[in-house]
Structure formats: structure tokens, C-alpha cells
Design a protein around this motif. Sequence first.
Motif, PDB file in Angstrom:
ATOM      1  N   GLY A  31      37.785  48.251  35.962  1.00  0.00           N
ATOM      2  CA  GLY A  31      37.197  49.312  35.160  1.00  0.00           C
ATOM      3  C   GLY A  31      37.086  50.654  35.845  1.00  0.00           C
ATOM      4  O   GLY A  31      36.590  51.609  35.261  1.00  0.00           O
ATOM      5  N   PHE A  32      37.583  50.727  37.096  1.00  0.00           N
ATOM      6  CA  PHE A  32      37.479  51.964  37.860  1.00  0.00           C
ATOM      7  C   PHE A  32      38.842  52.347  38.436  1.00  0.00           C
ATOM      8  O   PHE A  32      39.712  51.500  38.604  1.00  0.00           O
ATOM      9  CB  PHE A  32      36.462  51.813  38.989  1.00  0.00           C
ATOM     10  CG  PHE A  32      35.058  51.642  38.496  1.00  0.00           C
ATOM     11  CD1 PHE A  32      34.275  52.745  38.187  1.00  0.00           C
ATOM     12  CD2 PHE A  32      34.525  50.370  38.318  1.00  0.00           C
ATOM     13  CE1 PHE A  32      32.983  52.587  37.714  1.00  0.00           C
ATOM     14  CE2 PHE A  32      33.238  50.207  37.853  1.00  0.00           C
ATOM     15  CZ  PHE A  32      32.456  51.316  37.539  1.00  0.00           C
ATOM     16  N   PRO A  33      39.035  53.633  38.774  1.00  0.00           N
ATOM     17  CA  PRO A  33      40.308  54.056  39.372  1.00  0.00           C
ATOM     18  C   PRO A  33      40.540  53.391  40.720  1.00  0.00           C
ATOM     19  O   PRO A  33      39.604  52.944  41.389  1.00  0.00           O
ATOM     20  CB  PRO A  33      40.142  55.575  39.511  1.00  0.00           C
ATOM     21  CG  PRO A  33      39.060  55.943  38.559  1.00  0.00           C
ATOM     22  CD  PRO A  33      38.128  54.772  38.539  1.00  0.00           C
ATOM     23  N   CYS A  34      41.794  53.339  41.112  1.00  0.00           N
ATOM     24  CA  CYS A  34      42.159  52.752  42.412  1.00  0.00           C
ATOM     25  C   CYS A  34      42.266  53.884  43.436  1.00  0.00           C
ATOM     26  O   CYS A  34      43.344  54.194  43.936  1.00  0.00           O
ATOM     27  CB  CYS A  34      43.472  51.994  42.304  1.00  0.00           C
ATOM     28  SG  CYS A  34      43.939  51.124  43.816  1.00  0.00           S
ATOM     29  N   ASP A  35      41.140  54.524  43.737  1.00  0.00           N
ATOM     30  CA  ASP A  35      41.173  55.702  44.603  1.00  0.00           C
ATOM     31  C   ASP A  35      40.497  55.459  45.944  1.00  0.00           C
ATOM     32  O   ASP A  35      40.274  56.391  46.706  1.00  0.00           O
ATOM     33  CB  ASP A  35      40.525  56.903  43.904  1.00  0.00           C
ATOM     34  CG  ASP A  35      39.089  56.620  43.457  1.00  0.00           C
ATOM     35  OD1 ASP A  35      38.606  55.481  43.669  1.00  0.00           O
ATOM     36  OD2 ASP A  35      38.464  57.534  42.884  1.00  0.00           O
ATOM     37  N   LEU A  80      40.620  39.597  27.742  1.00  0.00           N
ATOM     38  CA  LEU A  80      41.263  40.909  27.617  1.00  0.00           C
ATOM     39  C   LEU A  80      40.650  41.944  28.569  1.00  0.00           C
ATOM     40  O   LEU A  80      40.585  43.129  28.268  1.00  0.00           O
ATOM     41  CB  LEU A  80      41.209  41.401  26.169  1.00  0.00           C
ATOM     42  CG  LEU A  80      41.988  40.533  25.169  1.00  0.00           C
ATOM     43  CD1 LEU A  80      41.819  41.088  23.748  1.00  0.00           C
ATOM     44  CD2 LEU A  80      43.470  40.461  25.531  1.00  0.00           C
ATOM     45  N   GLN A  81      40.252  41.483  29.730  1.00  0.00           N
ATOM     46  CA  GLN A  81      39.615  42.368  30.706  1.00  0.00           C
ATOM     47  C   GLN A  81      40.595  43.374  31.294  1.00  0.00           C
ATOM     48  O   GLN A  81      40.235  44.524  31.560  1.00  0.00           O
ATOM     49  CB  GLN A  81      38.987  41.524  31.815  1.00  0.00           C
ATOM     50  CG  GLN A  81      38.067  42.289  32.747  1.00  0.00           C
ATOM     51  CD  GLN A  81      37.375  41.373  33.724  1.00  0.00           C
ATOM     52  OE1 GLN A  81      38.023  40.590  34.425  1.00  0.00           O
ATOM     53  NE2 GLN A  81      36.062  41.441  33.782  1.00  0.00           N
ATOM     54  N   LEU A  82      41.845  42.945  31.498  1.00  0.00           N
ATOM     55  CA  LEU A  82      42.835  43.866  32.048  1.00  0.00           C
ATOM     56  C   LEU A  82      43.126  44.998  31.063  1.00  0.00           C
ATOM     57  O   LEU A  82      43.239  46.167  31.462  1.00  0.00           O
ATOM     58  CB  LEU A  82      44.118  43.117  32.388  1.00  0.00           C
ATOM     59  CG  LEU A  82      45.187  43.926  33.134  1.00  0.00           C
ATOM     60  CD1 LEU A  82      44.713  44.280  34.535  1.00  0.00           C
ATOM     61  CD2 LEU A  82      46.505  43.146  33.206  1.00  0.00           C
ATOM     62  N   THR A 130      41.224  41.174  38.815  1.00  0.00           N
ATOM     63  CA  THR A 130      41.183  42.235  39.822  1.00  0.00           C
ATOM     64  C   THR A 130      42.491  42.269  40.602  1.00  0.00           C
ATOM     65  O   THR A 130      43.092  43.334  40.799  1.00  0.00           O
ATOM     66  CB  THR A 130      40.007  42.021  40.788  1.00  0.00           C
ATOM     67  OG1 THR A 130      38.794  41.913  40.047  1.00  0.00           O
ATOM     68  CG2 THR A 130      39.899  43.163  41.784  1.00  0.00           C
ATOM     69  N   ASN A 131      42.949  41.100  41.033  1.00  0.00           N
ATOM     70  CA  ASN A 131      44.200  41.039  41.796  1.00  0.00           C
ATOM     71  C   ASN A 131      45.392  41.483  40.955  1.00  0.00           C
ATOM     72  O   ASN A 131      46.284  42.178  41.443  1.00  0.00           O
ATOM     73  CB  ASN A 131      44.433  39.623  42.311  1.00  0.00           C
ATOM     74  CG  ASN A 131      43.605  39.310  43.535  1.00  0.00           C
ATOM     75  OD1 ASN A 131      43.058  40.200  44.172  1.00  0.00           O
ATOM     76  ND2 ASN A 131      43.506  38.044  43.867  1.00  0.00           N
ATOM     77  N   THR A 132      45.413  41.096  39.677  1.00  0.00           N
ATOM     78  CA  THR A 132      46.522  41.516  38.816  1.00  0.00           C
ATOM     79  C   THR A 132      46.568  43.032  38.708  1.00  0.00           C
ATOM     80  O   THR A 132      47.628  43.656  38.845  1.00  0.00           O
ATOM     81  CB  THR A 132      46.387  40.892  37.421  1.00  0.00           C
ATOM     82  OG1 THR A 132      46.291  39.467  37.530  1.00  0.00           O
ATOM     83  CG2 THR A 132      47.588  41.252  36.554  1.00  0.00           C
ATOM     84  N   GLY A 133      45.416  43.645  38.427  1.00  0.00           N
ATOM     85  CA  GLY A 133      45.378  45.094  38.276  1.00  0.00           C
ATOM     86  C   GLY A 133      45.732  45.830  39.547  1.00  0.00           C
ATOM     87  O   GLY A 133      46.528  46.781  39.530  1.00  0.00           O
ATOM     88  N   LEU A 134      45.173  45.400  40.673  1.00  0.00           N
ATOM     89  CA  LEU A 134      45.445  46.095  41.927  1.00  0.00           C
ATOM     90  C   LEU A 134      46.872  45.838  42.407  1.00  0.00           C
ATOM     91  O   LEU A 134      47.462  46.689  43.082  1.00  0.00           O
ATOM     92  CB  LEU A 134      44.415  45.690  42.988  1.00  0.00           C
ATOM     93  CG  LEU A 134      42.988  46.169  42.681  1.00  0.00           C
ATOM     94  CD1 LEU A 134      42.022  45.718  43.777  1.00  0.00           C
ATOM     95  CD2 LEU A 134      42.918  47.687  42.512  1.00  0.00           C
ATOM     96  N   LEU A 135      47.451  44.693  42.036  1.00  0.00           N
ATOM     97  CA  LEU A 135      48.871  44.472  42.305  1.00  0.00           C
ATOM     98  C   LEU A 135      49.724  45.433  41.474  1.00  0.00           C
ATOM     99  O   LEU A 135      50.732  45.958  41.972  1.00  0.00           O
ATOM    100  CB  LEU A 135      49.249  43.029  41.998  1.00  0.00           C
ATOM    101  CG  LEU A 135      50.736  42.671  42.086  1.00  0.00           C
ATOM    102  CD1 LEU A 135      51.308  42.979  43.468  1.00  0.00           C
ATOM    103  CD2 LEU A 135      50.962  41.202  41.725  1.00  0.00           C
ATOM    104  N   ALA A 136      49.335  45.677  40.235  1.00  0.00           N
ATOM    105  CA  ALA A 136      50.081  46.636  39.403  1.00  0.00           C
ATOM    106  C   ALA A 136      50.085  48.017  40.054  1.00  0.00           C
ATOM    107  O   ALA A 136      51.127  48.684  40.109  1.00  0.00           O
ATOM    108  CB  ALA A 136      49.464  46.702  38.004  1.00  0.00           C
TER     109      ALA A 136
END
Length: 227
Positions: free
Chosen positions: A195-199, A40-42, A15-21
Motif C-alpha cells: 500500500g506504500f511506494p517502494c522508495d 485482491l491485496q496486490l 509483499t514479495n510479489t509486489g516488491l519483486l515487480a
Amino acid sequence: MLIASLKPRTMGGTTNTGLLAYALARAGHQVTCYDADESLQLAAWARDVDDFPGTVHEADTPAFAETVYPAMDHNRVNLVDAGHAENHPDIVDSVLEVADLVIVTVSPTNPDYDRLVKPERGTPIAKLIRRSAALRDSGKAPTTVILLNRCQAGANSPKEFADLLTNGGKDGTLPRWDVLTTRIPRREQIASAVGFPCDKPGRKAPYDALVTELTRLGHVPAPGGPR
């Protein structure tokens, strides 16, 4: 540059990796991600949403330094998610061989702290980072920072564990870490992000603060600057 996002067997690392991206992209960086976690979740997250900021390449290989790193565009910020580091030292060793910055996600709990320095099974992340120096051209381990995750508002535990990490444990004999002042809060909008947008605003502010701190410390270049 290459940022390695490591975590012990904990909650919220991907989660942190994706939201940092997402936050790096909002700050003006071009971002490419590499999924070196065998789950392979990311990579699945990027397939499931339309707004993920850049491509995610599957890269769960102990030959990361030899086969993945040379093909990177080093004018971008490259972000690699390496999961359950203490149980997959072969992959993590290869990532650490070429990483410019390591961000270790740790929750302020005894189990996460123990996995970092003395897991019941597996290789301590502290040992993985220390021994990576012998593999690197510089002869030095990569710059490493701790990101405290899932921090409860008003709780004493974030400060207590930040002190333990900074001071080498209760007796000063354990590894000492640089702990970021940015804290990732325990928040449902963050916990349910994969799995969801960062909105949602709650998924943005802590990670924007993280990018600001990393930039201020010189760990991440300003957008448009040298990598």
C-alpha cells in the motif's frame, strides 16, 4: 513469460510479489501483474500508489489458463500473485497449467513447512505442482524454486529449513525443492510495504538480489532478451 508467485497461508507473500515487480522493472523489464488471490491485496496496492510498476489485473478465477493467459502480452514479464494456495487449488491449478516459473514463498518455520507438504486442511503445494504436469503441453511440472522469507538476521532457522527442503525432510521421503540462496530478511521496511511506494532502500536490495539470482540461473531472461 509468466511467473507464478505462490505461498501457503503465510505472511509476506503479496509483499514479495509486489516488491519483486518493482525489482524486475528496475532491472529493465516491462512488467504486468495479475492478482489471483481472492483478497485482491496486490490490486489494491497498485491503486493506492503512484509508482507501482505496471498494471495489476484482477484474475482470481479457476479459468485463468483459458480466459486470462491468452490475452497476456508475452513479450513482457507477467507476474501472478496466487494466495493461500493450499486452500484455493482450483485457481492455482489453472495458473500452474501455464506458468513458466513458480516461486514459492516460505518462512523458515514449522507451520509454513507443514503447509507446504502436509497441511492439516487443503491440498499440499507440492501435490499441486506435481499434478500440474498432466495439464501442461510439455507433460512436465513448471520450474519451481523456494524463496525463504522473513529470515531473522543471525538465526539458524533459514539454513535448517533450506536443508530440510533440499533434502526431502529429515528422512528424505518428502518432496525435494530447489531453494534460492537469496533470503528476504525480517525487516520493518519490507513488512510495511503493501500500500506504500517502494522508495526506501531496505525495500529494494533483497529483491534486486533476487532478480539477479533468477537471471543468473536462467529462470528470468535478461532485459531485451527472448521471453
